[in-house]
Design a protein around this motif. Structure first.
Motif, PDB file in Angstrom:
ATOM      1  N   SER A 139      95.495  96.141  48.916  1.00 43.14           N
ATOM      2  CA  SER A 139      95.723  95.040  49.290  1.00 43.14           C
ATOM      3  C   SER A 139      97.052  94.428  48.110  1.00 43.14           C
ATOM      4  CB  SER A 139      94.619  94.064  49.547  1.00 43.14           C
ATOM      5  OG  SER A 139      93.741  94.222  48.192  1.00 43.14           O
ATOM      6  N   ARG A 156      97.455  90.567  46.663  1.00 46.80           N
ATOM      7  CA  ARG A 156      96.943  88.873  46.824  1.00 46.80           C
ATOM      8  C   ARG A 156      98.258  88.111  46.227  1.00 46.80           C
ATOM      9  NH1 ARG A 156      93.334  85.280  42.834  1.00 46.80           N
ATOM     10  NH2 ARG A 156      92.724  83.561  44.348  1.00 46.80           N
ATOM     11  N   GLY A 201      96.477  87.188  51.801  1.00 47.78           N
ATOM     12  CA  GLY A 201      96.116  88.653  51.402  1.00 47.78           C
ATOM     13  C   GLY A 201      97.015  89.584  52.543  1.00 47.78           C
ATOM     14  N   MET A 256      90.477  85.811  46.970  1.00 49.06           N
ATOM     15  CA  MET A 256      91.040  86.802  48.113  1.00 49.06           C
ATOM     16  C   MET A 256      90.359  86.750  49.279  1.00 49.06           C
ATOM     17  SD  MET A 256      93.562  88.898  48.415  1.00 49.06           S
ATOM     18  CE  MET A 256      94.137  90.394  48.987  1.00 49.06           C
TER      19      MET A 256
END
Length: 283
Positions: A213, A215, A231, A261
């Motif tokens: 991922s 952020r 996100g 997040m």
């Protein structure tokens, strides 16, 4: 439904070019010509017209830095703004040059009447045309809203939300091509986005945990603004193939710290969950 600002041709929300034959407006309705410094100071702040843009509302905000914020409301109620540069030259009426984002200039005229109304010639102006010498009967009329030269918080937030959407989409595209997220804007094939403005600071943080991922946060610099966290996740579907998901969360109240997040769903069909004190944005 849009305003074509990069060409200087101003369109109504319905897409019609605002251009009509000119007819002279009585100059007796204008205030006496003001010296440029006096007019340049008097025009600062927020002005509103309910019908300046082909019968649709339009807001101007003139700033001390020579920036004009041109603000319209789209059919679904979303408000958007575009920045022009502007320069004023003394006269009767005063001459205003609008500098468009593509470098072209629109020459027009403006004046403040004795009653405090701002007259601004919009119709029939575009780059390359001579400056009007008189106001026509369709001149845009604005009433002063306030002397504040700052964009309203809702517009500032809308602009940073657009920036987060653009960066998030670019991250999805980048991952599909390179199988990794970018920790800066340089590798992303997207339009330039300022990461540090007078209102917000945008930062990127890549996580290598599962699922992978990135952020993207927008931290406000003004106490009346809300913060954002986007996100971007890669979530495996039932066949084991990765699917990219984006969730952008905005703090419920003005907050100088971005939300934590978001939490991705277990499957691509699920919904991203925002941290307490924030909620998912939909655009």
């Amino acid at each position: 439904m849009m305003v074509v600002l990069t060409t200087g041709v101003i369109l109504s929300p319905g897409g019609m070019v605002v251009s009509h034959p000119s007819s002279t407006l009585s100059q007796s309705r204008l205030a006496q010509a003001e010296p440029a410094p006096e007019f340049a100071e008097a025009i600062l702040g927020q002005w509103f017209s309910p019908s300046a843009l082909g019968g649709e509302p339009l807001t101007f905000i003139f700033t001390e830095a020579g920036i004009l914020h041109f603000i319209i409301t789209l059919p679904r109620g979303r408000t958007v703004s575009q920045e022009f540069g502007y320069e004023i030259t003394s006269g009767s009426p005063n001459a205003i040059d609008l500098m468009l984002p593509n470098g072209e200039t629109v020459a027009t005229i403006a004046q403040i009447t004795e009653s405090g109304e701002l007259l601004f010639q919009i119709e029939g102006t575009q780059p390359g045309l001579p400056r009007p010498t008189e106001f026509d009967e369709n001149v845009a009329r604005f009433e002063r809203v306030s002397s504040s030269t700052e964009l309203p918080a809702r517009l500032v937030e809308a602009n940073v939300l657009d920036a987060l959407i653009d960066i998030s989409r670019a991250q999805r595209t980048h991952y599909l091509e390179f199988r990794e997220f970018a920790d800066s804007l340089e590798p992303l094939n997207s339009d330039p986005v300022p990461l540090d403005t007078d209102d917000y600071r945008i930062e990127l943080e890549v996580s290598q945990t599962t699922p992978e991922s990135v952020r993207i946060t927008a931290t406000p610099k003004r106490e009346e603004l809300r913060s954002f966290t986007s996100g971007v996740f890669m979530v495996a579907n039932e066949r084991g193939l990765e699917v990219s998901l984006v969730g952008i969360c905005r703090s419920d109240e003005p907050e100088m710290t971005p939300p934590a997040m978001p939490i991705p769903p277990d499957t691509p069909e699920g919904t991203v969950t925002c941290a307490p004190g924030s909620h998912l944005m939909e655009r």
